[in-house]
Enzyme design. Structure first.
Site, mmCIF file in Angstrom:
data_model
loop_
_atom_site.group_PDB
_atom_site.id
_atom_site.type_symbol
_atom_site.label_atom_id
_atom_site.label_comp_id
_atom_site.label_asym_id
_atom_site.label_seq_id
_atom_site.Cartn_x
_atom_site.Cartn_y
_atom_site.Cartn_z
ATOM 1 N N GLU A 1 0.620 -3.924 -0.588
ATOM 2 C CA GLU A 1 0.542 -2.629 0.111
ATOM 3 C C GLU A 1 0.939 -1.585 -0.916
ATOM 4 O O GLU A 1 2.118 -1.441 -1.233
ATOM 5 C CB GLU A 1 1.508 -2.604 1.303
ATOM 6 C CG GLU A 1 1.220 -3.628 2.378
ATOM 7 C CD GLU A 1 -0.029 -3.305 3.174
ATOM 8 O OE1 GLU A 1 -0.562 -2.187 3.049
ATOM 9 O OE2 GLU A 1 -0.486 -4.183 3.922
ATOM 10 N N CYS B 1 3.528 6.513 1.839
ATOM 11 C CA CYS B 1 2.236 6.107 1.260
ATOM 12 C C CYS B 1 1.067 6.613 2.099
ATOM 13 O O CYS B 1 -0.029 6.797 1.596
ATOM 14 C CB CYS B 1 2.184 4.590 1.157
ATOM 15 S SG CYS B 1 2.541 3.808 2.735
HETATM 16 P P1 NAD Z 1 7.829 0.963 -7.041
HETATM 17 O O1 NAD Z 1 6.586 0.189 -7.217
HETATM 18 O O2 NAD Z 1 8.463 1.553 -8.236
HETATM 19 O O3 NAD Z 1 8.951 0.075 -6.342
HETATM 20 C C1 NAD Z 1 8.701 -0.687 -5.180
HETATM 21 C C2 NAD Z 1 9.557 -1.929 -5.225
HETATM 22 O O4 NAD Z 1 9.168 -2.689 -6.370
HETATM 23 C C3 NAD Z 1 11.053 -1.664 -5.390
HETATM 24 O O5 NAD Z 1 11.760 -2.673 -4.722
HETATM 25 C C4 NAD Z 1 11.251 -1.806 -6.879
HETATM 26 O O6 NAD Z 1 12.568 -2.131 -7.218
HETATM 27 C C5 NAD Z 1 10.297 -2.957 -7.155
HETATM 28 N N1 NAD Z 1 9.882 -3.122 -8.550
HETATM 29 C C6 NAD Z 1 9.731 -2.201 -9.525
HETATM 30 N N2 NAD Z 1 9.348 -2.816 -10.665
HETATM 31 C C7 NAD Z 1 9.254 -4.141 -10.403
HETATM 32 C C8 NAD Z 1 8.930 -5.294 -11.162
HETATM 33 N N3 NAD Z 1 8.597 -5.229 -12.451
HETATM 34 N N4 NAD Z 1 8.949 -6.499 -10.538
HETATM 35 C C9 NAD Z 1 9.281 -6.598 -9.236
HETATM 36 N N5 NAD Z 1 9.611 -5.552 -8.480
HETATM 37 C C10 NAD Z 1 9.585 -4.332 -9.050
HETATM 38 O O7 NAD Z 1 7.502 2.061 -5.969
HETATM 39 P P2 NAD Z 1 8.437 3.192 -5.408
HETATM 40 O O8 NAD Z 1 8.334 4.368 -6.297
HETATM 41 O O9 NAD Z 1 9.791 2.689 -5.102
HETATM 42 O O10 NAD Z 1 7.708 3.447 -4.013
HETATM 43 C C11 NAD Z 1 6.706 4.360 -3.910
HETATM 44 C C12 NAD Z 1 5.342 3.725 -3.965
HETATM 45 O O11 NAD Z 1 5.222 2.738 -2.954
HETATM 46 C C13 NAD Z 1 4.284 4.743 -3.676
HETATM 47 O O12 NAD Z 1 3.190 4.547 -4.531
HETATM 48 C C14 NAD Z 1 3.918 4.453 -2.244
HETATM 49 O O13 NAD Z 1 2.639 4.874 -1.885
HETATM 50 C C15 NAD Z 1 4.063 2.980 -2.192
HETATM 51 N N6 NAD Z 1 4.246 2.535 -0.807
HETATM 52 C C16 NAD Z 1 3.219 1.874 -0.214
HETATM 53 C C17 NAD Z 1 3.335 1.486 1.107
HETATM 54 C C18 NAD Z 1 2.212 0.750 1.800
HETATM 55 O O14 NAD Z 1 2.457 0.189 2.866
HETATM 56 N N7 NAD Z 1 1.021 0.725 1.250
HETATM 57 C C19 NAD Z 1 4.492 1.752 1.820
HETATM 58 C C20 NAD Z 1 5.524 2.423 1.189
HETATM 59 C C21 NAD Z 1 5.389 2.800 -0.148
#
Ligand code: NAD
Length: 489
Positions: free
Chosen positions: A255, A289
């Site tokens: 997602e 998102c």
């Molecule tokens: P992010 O990808 O930086 O982080 C999301 C999660 O991934 C966090 O738990 C983070 O610690 C983890 N993460 C980061 N690097 C990682 C790695 N190398 N390995 C494993 N985990 C890792 O995103 P963010 O900035 O925290 O959240 C915002 C983004 O999430 C936006 O792009 C938003 O659109 C998206 N989002 C999507 C949905 C959906 O349902 N499609 C819902 C909420 C947020």
């Protein structure tokens, strides 16, 4: 900080094999509304991640053999416990994510509804029985849990994202390792405590917090015992995890980011569109998102829409989510500070700032609700997620231009269209290249709906009828009935 309510508190440790474990290393969690320190949280790494996988692997066989009704009973018990703890969940979410209490409460109640949905789904996983094409045997298809699953969630909906994944995984009979976002670990810990208190067997639901995500995700994904990654977050990280998962062909559901077009056609109920655009854009300070990323309005109704929209934006109260406000802070100083670059990009591309445009002077990470108007279609925001309390409005000439502009993005998560004509809405909705289309509404989340996106917004669906199947694999058995009949090749 006070996350103690009625004697309860959010645990700070890791939860592995049925017990909370302190490990001697911690990272800090801050309140984005004032920058104050909220808590020190256990900082897991590869060793703890693999201990959680050991536990999940040991528990997997037993958990998948638990009768559906017994699994459902545990989920129902967790649902009841969650409801009893509403206040501590809501308060903790507001403290660590910054969202106003009203939004935290709405997220809490929706999350509880999702858990109930999965509890109800457990007993309704059906297979099929069919005749083979040559009539010589029978085809029995059953569903089996994929296996130990890694659930990675973001900070912007710290409870809903965990419940939507863990609810489906546990209902399907998978064991889980949840990795929360480091900004909002305590909400996830409260949920895991609920599962513990409800009586889920040890090893079934594990929780590993970390300040270094890769140190947890990479050893897990490289380990062939891990069979599933369910990730919500940015497209950049999702893509990286899919690449890592390719090595062991790990089943994955993603997602990811969005670039939601919010389209107002010339025959729309403009008042309704304005109200829904305010919610869709400014909920969670725009950090969603599914937020309206580009508000695309038919030129014939655009002046009226924009005037009313700006009026309402100016009336939004910004402040600490613990008080009666409409918009809370951004999650961090970094997220807030990047908005100056975003605004520069928008104004350089011809956007006019109608209101807002500055950070709010405060110890917290606040930014004024902002509106930027473009007099024509402009691709500056195509495929770029604002993720901020900044609304961009584009005046366009007619339906064809609106549709073409809306689809001009690499993302395909949520989209919205406003029109009073249902036939037109359906025709338009069918042509929008997105996983979800809101028709005359700016909020779509519901346990009965399949949530998810196309293109760079991800693969797979959460909740609805389909969500549980993301954690199940089909197994087909060919059964001889009577005399085996030769297959004709
Ligand atoms: P992010 O990808 O930086 O982080 C999301 C999660 O991934 C966090 O738990 C983070 O610690 C983890 N993460 C980061 N690097 C990682 C790695 N190398 N390995 C494993 N985990 C890792 O995103 P963010 O900035 O925290 O959240 C915002 C983004 O999430 C936006 O792009 C938003 O659109 C998206 N989002 C999507 C949905 C959906 O349902 N499609 C819902 C909420 C947020």
């Amino acid at each position: 900080m006070d996350t103690h309510i009625g004697g309860a508190a959010a645990p700070r440790a890791l939860y592995i094999d049925g017990a909370w474990q302190e490990i001697g290393r911690t990272f800090s969690v801050f309140n984005p509304a004032d920058g104050s320190l909220l808590a020190e949280i256990a900082d897991g790494g590869a060793e703890e991640a693999l201990a959680a996988l050991d536990a999940a692997q040991r528990a997997q066989r037993g958990w998948s053999a638990v009768a559906p009704r017994a699994r459902a009973n545990l989920l129902h018990a967790a649902h009841r416990l969650m409801l009893e703890r509403e206040d501590i969940f809501v308060r903790t979410m507001t403290l660590e994510s910054g969202k106003p209490l009203t939004e935290a409460r709405a997220e809490f109640r929706l999350s509880a509804d999702f858990l109930l949905w999965f509890a109800e789904q457990v007993a309704h996983i059906h297979g099929t029985y069919a005749n083979s094409s040559n009539g010589g045997f029978r085809i029995v298809v059953a569903h089996h849990p994929v296996g130990p699953s890694l659930l990675i969630t973001p900070w912007n909906f710290p409870l809903l994202m965990i419940v939507r994944k863990a609810g489906a995984a546990l209902a399907a009979g998978c064991t889980t390792i949840t990795k929360t976002a480091m900004e909002t670990p305590m909400t996830g810990a409260l949920f895991i405590q609920v599962l513990h208190d409800a009586g889920f067997p040890k090893g079934v639901a594990n929780l590993v917090h970390t300040s270094d995500s890769a140190s947890v995700s990479e050893p897990l994904i490289h380990d062939p015992r891990l069979r599933k990654i369910s990730f919500t977050g940015s497209t950049r990280v999702g893509s990286r995890l899919m690449q890592l998962g390719a090595e062991n062909i790990v089943n994955s559901s993603m997602e990811l980011g969005g670039d939601g077009p919010f389209i107002v056609l010339d025959d729309a109920d403009v008042d309704l569109a304005v109200d829904q655009a305010i919610i869709c854009k400014f909920r969670n300070a725009g950090q969603a998102c599914v937020a309206a990323n580009r508000i695309i309005v038919d030129r014939r109704v655009e002046p009226g829409f924009t005037e009313r929209f700006v009026q309402k934006v100016r009336a939004l109260k910004v402040g600490n989510g613990m008080e009666a406000v409409d918009v809370g802070p951004m999650i961090s100083a970094k997220q807030r500070d990047r908005l100056y670059d975003t605004l520069q990009l928008l104004t350089k591309a011809g956007g006019e700032v109608l209101t807002g445009g500055r950070a709010v002077q405060s110890p917290g990470y606040f930014f004024e609700p902002t509106v930027v108007r473009f007099d024509a279609r402009n691709d500056v925001m195509c495929s770029q997620e604002l993720f901020a309390p900044i609304a961009t409005i584009f005046a366009v000439d007619g339906v064809a231009e609106a549709l073409d502009f809306a689809n001009d993005t690499r993302f395909g998560l949520a989209s919205y269209v406003f029109t009073r004509d249902l036939t037109r809405a359906m025709a338009f909705g069918e042509r929008l290249e997105f996983g979800m289309v809101g028709i005359n509404r700016g909020i779509m989340a519901d346990p009965a709906a399949p949530f998810g996106g196309t293109k760079a917004s991800g693969t797979g669906r959460e909740a609805g009828h389909d969500g549980i199947y993301e954690f199940l694999e089909r197994k087909y058995m060919a059964v001889t009935v009577g005399e085996p009949r030769e297959t004709v090749w």
